[in-house]
Motif scaffolding. Structure first.
Motif, PDB file in Angstrom:
ATOM      1  N   ASP A   1       0.828  -1.205   0.000  1.00  0.00           N
ATOM      2  CA  ASP A   1       0.000   0.000   0.000  1.00  0.00           C
ATOM      3  C   ASP A   1       0.863   1.255   0.000  1.00  0.00           C
ATOM      4  N   VAL A   2       1.887   1.277   0.846  1.00  0.00           N
ATOM      5  CA  VAL A   2       2.788   2.431   0.932  1.00  0.00           C
ATOM      6  C   VAL A   2       3.523   2.644  -0.385  1.00  0.00           C
ATOM      7  N   LEU A   3       3.938   1.552  -1.036  1.00  0.00           N
ATOM      8  CA  LEU A   3       4.670   1.650  -2.300  1.00  0.00           C
ATOM      9  C   LEU A   3       3.745   1.800  -3.509  1.00  0.00           C
ATOM     10  N   GLY A   4       2.426   1.761  -3.262  1.00  0.00           N
ATOM     11  CA  GLY A   4       1.475   1.884  -4.365  1.00  0.00           C
ATOM     12  C   GLY A   4       1.391   0.651  -5.226  1.00  0.00           C
ATOM     13  N   GLU A   5       1.737  -0.504  -4.630  1.00  0.00           N
ATOM     14  CA  GLU A   5       1.735  -1.756  -5.392  1.00  0.00           C
ATOM     15  C   GLU A   5       0.539  -2.640  -5.072  1.00  0.00           C
ATOM     16  N   GLY A   6      -0.361  -2.169  -4.264  1.00  0.00           N
ATOM     17  CA  GLY A   6      -1.486  -2.999  -3.848  1.00  0.00           C
ATOM     18  C   GLY A   6      -2.725  -2.802  -4.688  1.00  0.00           C
ATOM     19  N   GLU A   7      -2.563  -2.293  -5.879  1.00  0.00           N
ATOM     20  CA  GLU A   7      -3.705  -2.011  -6.746  1.00  0.00           C
ATOM     21  C   GLU A   7      -4.546  -3.263  -6.965  1.00  0.00           C
ATOM     22  N   GLY A   8      -5.834  -3.127  -6.816  1.00  0.00           N
ATOM     23  CA  GLY A   8      -6.739  -4.237  -7.043  1.00  0.00           C
ATOM     24  C   GLY A   8      -6.909  -5.159  -5.848  1.00  0.00           C
ATOM     25  N   GLU A   9      -6.101  -4.953  -4.821  1.00  0.00           N
ATOM     26  CA  GLU A   9      -6.214  -5.793  -3.636  1.00  0.00           C
ATOM     27  C   GLU A   9      -7.465  -5.388  -2.863  1.00  0.00           C
ATOM     28  N   VAL A  10      -8.232  -6.369  -2.424  1.00  0.00           N
ATOM     29  CA  VAL A  10      -9.461  -6.085  -1.699  1.00  0.00           C
ATOM     30  C   VAL A  10      -9.138  -5.861  -0.220  1.00  0.00           C
ATOM     31  N   LEU A  11      -9.307  -4.636   0.217  1.00  0.00           N
ATOM     32  CA  LEU A  11      -9.116  -4.316   1.630  1.00  0.00           C
ATOM     33  C   LEU A  11     -10.457  -3.873   2.200  1.00  0.00           C
ATOM     34  N   THR A  12     -11.031  -4.697   3.056  1.00  0.00           N
ATOM     35  CA  THR A  12     -12.264  -4.297   3.732  1.00  0.00           C
ATOM     36  C   THR A  12     -11.926  -3.190   4.719  1.00  0.00           C
ATOM     37  N   ASP A  13     -12.936  -2.557   5.279  1.00  0.00           N
ATOM     38  CA  ASP A  13     -12.689  -1.509   6.275  1.00  0.00           C
ATOM     39  C   ASP A  13     -11.891  -2.052   7.454  1.00  0.00           C
ATOM     40  N   ASN A  14     -12.160  -3.289   7.844  1.00  0.00           N
ATOM     41  CA  ASN A  14     -11.478  -3.870   8.993  1.00  0.00           C
ATOM     42  C   ASN A  14     -10.024  -4.229   8.673  1.00  0.00           C
TER      43      ASN A  14
ATOM     44  N   ARG B   1      -8.340  -2.721   6.336  1.00  0.00           N
ATOM     45  CA  ARG B   1      -7.742  -1.387   6.177  1.00  0.00           C
ATOM     46  C   ARG B   1      -7.306  -0.838   7.541  1.00  0.00           C
ATOM     47  N   ASP B   2      -8.079  -1.097   8.590  1.00  0.00           N
ATOM     48  CA  ASP B   2      -7.721  -0.631   9.932  1.00  0.00           C
ATOM     49  C   ASP B   2      -6.383  -1.228  10.381  1.00  0.00           C
ATOM     50  N   ILE B   3      -6.166  -2.507  10.096  1.00  0.00           N
ATOM     51  CA  ILE B   3      -4.894  -3.147  10.455  1.00  0.00           C
ATOM     52  C   ILE B   3      -3.752  -2.509   9.672  1.00  0.00           C
ATOM     53  N   VAL B   4      -3.956  -2.317   8.371  1.00  0.00           N
ATOM     54  CA  VAL B   4      -2.933  -1.686   7.524  1.00  0.00           C
ATOM     55  C   VAL B   4      -2.614  -0.286   8.047  1.00  0.00           C
ATOM     56  N   GLU B   5      -3.621   0.462   8.415  1.00  0.00           N
ATOM     57  CA  GLU B   5      -3.389   1.825   8.919  1.00  0.00           C
ATOM     58  C   GLU B   5      -2.617   1.816  10.235  1.00  0.00           C
ATOM     59  N   ARG B   6      -2.831   0.809  11.061  1.00  0.00           N
ATOM     60  CA  ARG B   6      -2.088   0.711  12.326  1.00  0.00           C
ATOM     61  C   ARG B   6      -0.621   0.348  12.090  1.00  0.00           C
ATOM     62  N   CYS B   7      -0.337  -0.279  10.962  1.00  0.00           N
ATOM     63  CA  CYS B   7       1.050  -0.627  10.598  1.00  0.00           C
ATOM     64  C   CYS B   7       1.724   0.459   9.757  1.00  0.00           C
ATOM     65  N   ARG B   8       0.953   1.391   9.236  1.00  0.00           N
ATOM     66  CA  ARG B   8       1.442   2.343   8.239  1.00  0.00           C
ATOM     67  C   ARG B   8       2.615   3.201   8.716  1.00  0.00           C
ATOM     68  N   SER B   9       2.532   3.808   9.878  1.00  0.00           N
ATOM     69  CA  SER B   9       3.558   4.764  10.301  1.00  0.00           C
ATOM     70  C   SER B   9       4.957   4.151  10.358  1.00  0.00           C
ATOM     71  N   PRO B  10       5.158   3.004  11.025  1.00  0.00           N
ATOM     72  CA  PRO B  10       6.509   2.437  11.030  1.00  0.00           C
ATOM     73  C   PRO B  10       6.974   1.985   9.647  1.00  0.00           C
ATOM     74  N   VAL B  11       6.055   1.499   8.813  1.00  0.00           N
ATOM     75  CA  VAL B  11       6.432   1.054   7.470  1.00  0.00           C
ATOM     76  C   VAL B  11       6.831   2.263   6.622  1.00  0.00           C
ATOM     77  N   GLU B  12       6.079   3.351   6.707  1.00  0.00           N
ATOM     78  CA  GLU B  12       6.442   4.566   5.969  1.00  0.00           C
ATOM     79  C   GLU B  12       7.801   5.090   6.411  1.00  0.00           C
ATOM     80  N   THR B  13       8.082   5.021   7.704  1.00  0.00           N
ATOM     81  CA  THR B  13       9.374   5.474   8.220  1.00  0.00           C
ATOM     82  C   THR B  13      10.507   4.653   7.625  1.00  0.00           C
ATOM     83  N   VAL B  14      10.316   3.338   7.543  1.00  0.00           N
ATOM     84  CA  VAL B  14      11.333   2.454   6.954  1.00  0.00           C
ATOM     85  C   VAL B  14      11.544   2.787   5.481  1.00  0.00           C
ATOM     86  N   VAL B  15      10.466   2.939   4.735  1.00  0.00           N
ATOM     87  CA  VAL B  15      10.570   3.234   3.299  1.00  0.00           C
ATOM     88  C   VAL B  15      11.252   4.582   3.093  1.00  0.00           C
TER      89      VAL B  15
END
Length: 197
Positions: free
Chosen positions: A104-117, A119-133
């Motif tokens: 998702d951070v790299l923009g490679e998740g196109e077409g992947e089905v992310l439900t709201d729930n 998506r919530d997990i991905v958003e909770r992981c986003r900050s440390p992953v963005e920092t690494v990238v």
């Protein structure tokens, strides 16, 4: 650590209590010596990885070993009700939640089905992953990004536990509660503790 060594060596302890007597002894209560917040991945069962028996570990499993209010509450409950003063946040190699977040951070998740729930997990992981990238650069090898992202996510969850609860913060400051990060290697079965004291 000793239990994980036995697991890696395939020498399960004969003293691990799992039979009828162990069940009977635990009917009236429990005193787990550690809380394990780990990923819900089916390949990462904490009791087996650490070669422990019934009543030894208070295990909380959620995709991406993320920290949300109900999970903090579960850690608080074990610490308050059972006096457990060790919490281990354990991520693992090849984590699907981290892969989805990295995609998702790299923009490679196109077409992947992310439900709201999800998506919530991905958003909770986003900050440390963005920092690494951001630190490593988008050109960094994908395996290296994944490894760094898994560990950054574990450290982020540890920090959230340490500072996201007045109770846990007080137990750490006044009663010696420890929150440590770890990574389980699917490839070897070995647990590596991050930033050991």
């Amino acid at each position: 650590m000793e239990g994980n060594r036995r697991f890696v060596d395939n020498t399960r302890s004969e003293h691990i209590a799992i039979g009828p007597a162990a069940r009977a002894a635990l009917v009236e209560g429990q005193r787990p010596f550690a809380i394990i917040l780990s990923c819900s991945d089916s390949r990462v069962p904490a009791e087996i990885i650490f070669d422990q028996g019934l009543g030894d570990l208070f295990v909380i499993r959620v995709a991406g070993n993320v920290v949300a209010p109900s999970l903090v509450g579960s850690v608080e409950f074990a610490a308050a009700a059972f006096g457990t003063r060790l919490a281990v946040v354990m991520g693992h190699t090849r984590c699907g939640a981290i892969k989805s977040t990295l995609d998702d951070v790299l923009g490679e998740g196109e077409g992947e089905v992310l439900t709201d729930n999800i998506r919530d997990i991905v958003e909770r992981c986003r900050s440390p992953v963005e920092t690494v990238v951001s630190a490593a650069g988008r050109e960094c090898a994908r395996d290296a990004l994944m490894r760094q992202a898994v560990r950054a996510n574990v450290r982020n969850s540890c920090d959230h536990l340490r500072h996201g609860s007045r109770l846990i913060e007080r137990l750490c400051a006044e009663e010696g509660m420890r929150i440590v990060g770890a990574e389980y290697a699917l490839e070897t079965g070995e647990v590596t503790f991050l930033d050991p004291p």
